[in-house]
Design a protein around this motif. Structure first.
Motif, mmCIF file in Angstrom:
data_model
loop_
_atom_site.group_PDB
_atom_site.id
_atom_site.type_symbol
_atom_site.label_atom_id
_atom_site.label_comp_id
_atom_site.label_asym_id
_atom_site.label_seq_id
_atom_site.Cartn_x
_atom_site.Cartn_y
_atom_site.Cartn_z
ATOM 1 N N VAL A 189 -2.589 5.918 -0.434
ATOM 2 C CA VAL A 189 -2.436 4.817 0.525
ATOM 3 C C VAL A 189 -3.799 4.272 0.915
ATOM 4 N N ARG A 246 -5.247 2.201 -2.006
ATOM 5 C CA ARG A 246 -4.635 0.865 -2.115
ATOM 6 C C ARG A 246 -5.099 -0.039 -0.976
ATOM 7 N N ALA A 247 -5.218 0.525 0.212
ATOM 8 C CA ALA A 247 -5.700 -0.268 1.349
ATOM 9 C C ALA A 247 -7.112 -0.786 1.084
ATOM 10 N N ALA A 288 -6.847 -3.193 6.950
ATOM 11 C CA ALA A 288 -7.402 -2.246 5.975
ATOM 12 C C ALA A 288 -8.508 -1.415 6.610
ATOM 13 N N TRP A 328 -6.870 -3.737 -1.439
ATOM 14 C CA TRP A 328 -6.416 -4.962 -0.782
ATOM 15 C C TRP A 328 -7.453 -5.454 0.228
ATOM 16 N N ILE A 381 0.813 -1.225 0.000
ATOM 17 C CA ILE A 381 0.000 0.000 0.000
ATOM 18 C C ILE A 381 0.841 1.267 0.000
#
Length: 382
Positions: A200, A203-204, A188, A207, A42
């Protein structure tokens, strides 16, 4: 000394307390492990990594108390379980401890030297400190479900006949990956609450979606395997729930599908696997709708449901034996004495509320989002 609870009730209370401590660890230090496991995926530069790291930096040390409490509770309430599991799983426990020891060193040292290679090495150490415990804890739970390779002789001496590599089988690797998915999702969820909007966070969330789907799939596959494979044990004969702690006085037999028996006897227990599926599903929906608090609630539900499913499925077993079912340890045959359970319950009722209150107070005081501006301007940040 008059004890206000009978032996059977105290054994049951301590079984419930063990569940509370395990869930407490997953809900607190679980998101710390999840964030560390997510770190390489991330964050793409030093500032982004520091943003993620400092979302858990103020609290991770305090959360480890739940792991210590769990180990202490097993020692106090279930000495047979402590002796066999901590000696038999020695190398696996050493692996976890090594990873957990690396984690604080990485926190403290990564920013002590302004060198990209130096910081990258410590960031990977943080990843190891998050991923390895998450995986090994799940593998350990899988081994508890299928039974550990130990036996007791007539003098109650324990003999462990397994190895480190023997702990890793298709089923236990599945439970290990389920644990990783569950904690990555929780990580997350925590990042969604604690860091500012930006790359960030995006991306978290991505995921988190992967982890939510993986948790549902692994949980479902695990349930199918438990129902159809020779995984499970049943007690036979008369069960003395208030009798002396002697595992050899009870009779266990391996039986396919036995871990599903409790749901037929007590349908209310189905709430646990329902939460185990509903939590990741709720988290996935929350990610899609950018509902941060709902995402964290869903990840927490997933952890509670999955852990509770294991405990309720196995009850009254704590650690069955895969090579000598007669040696299996249960809530009724492996506990400490009546007096010991009562004294330790009094101690727990004094200190557990203090720990809960302290944890809540710290989270309240430190509530608020970490921003890149904070990372750039605060010299005390990691």
């Amino acid at each position: 000394m008059a004890i206000p609870f009978d032996y059977e009730s105290l054994r049951l209370i301590w079984w419930l307390l063990m569940g509370v401590l395990l869930i407490g660890f997953a809900l607190t230090d679980g998101f710390d492990l999840g964030v560390a496991a997510l770190l390489p995926f991330i964050a793409r530069n030093d500032e982004e990594r520091r943003l993620a790291i400092n979302s858990i930096a103020p609290t991770w040390e305090g959360h480890q108390v739940w792991l210590i409490l769990g180990g202490g509770a097993i020692f106090a309430a279930w000495p047979y379980v402590y002796a066999i599991s901590f000696s038999g799983f020695y190398l696996a426990i050493f692996l976890v401890l090594a990873a957990l020891i690396v984690r604080p060193v990485a926190f403290k040292y990564r920013s002590k030297h302004d060198d990209a290679a130096w910081r990258t090495r410590w960031d990977w150490a943080l990843f190891v400190g998050g991923f390895v415990p998450a995986l090994v804890f799940g593998v350990a739970v899988g081994n508890v479900l299928i039974g550990a390779p130990f036996r007791l002789d007539s003098d109650l001496r324990a003999f462990y006949e397994g190895s480190l590599l023997g702990l890793f089988s298709p089923f236990t690797l599945l439970t290990g990956l389920l644990s990783v998915a569950m904690l990555v999702l929780h990580g997350a969820g925590w990042l969604a609450l604690k860091i500012e909007e930006g790359p960030v966070m995006d991306r978290a969330r991505r995921w988190g979606k992967v982890a939510a789907i993986a948790a549902i799939l692994f949980f479902a596959i695990g349930g199918i395997m438990v129902a159809t494979m020779p995984i499970g044990y049943r007690l036979e004969g008369v069960i003395d729930t208030a009798g002396p702690s002697n595992p050899l006085w009870s009779t266990s037999v391996p039986a396919t599908g036995a871990w599903l028996d409790n749901y037929g006897r007590h349908p209310w227990m189905l709430l646990a696997p329902i939460l185990g599926f509903a939590g990741p599903a709720l988290a996935y929906v929350a990610i899609a709708r950018r509902r941060q608090a709902l995402l964290f609630a869903g990840s927490a539900m997933a952890a509670v449901g999955i852990i509770a499913t294991v405990g309720l499925s196995m009850f009254p077993y704590i650690l069955p034996s895969s090579i000598d079912a007669h040696s299996s340890l249960t809530v009724w045959n492996a506990s400490s004495s009546h007096l010991t359970l009562w004294v330790m319950l009094v101690v727990t009722l004094i200190f557990l509320p203090i720990i809960l209150a302290y944890t809540a107070w710290v989270l309240k005081i430190l509530f608020g989002r970490v921003t890149l501006a904070d990372v750039r301007s605060n010299p005390d940040f990691y």
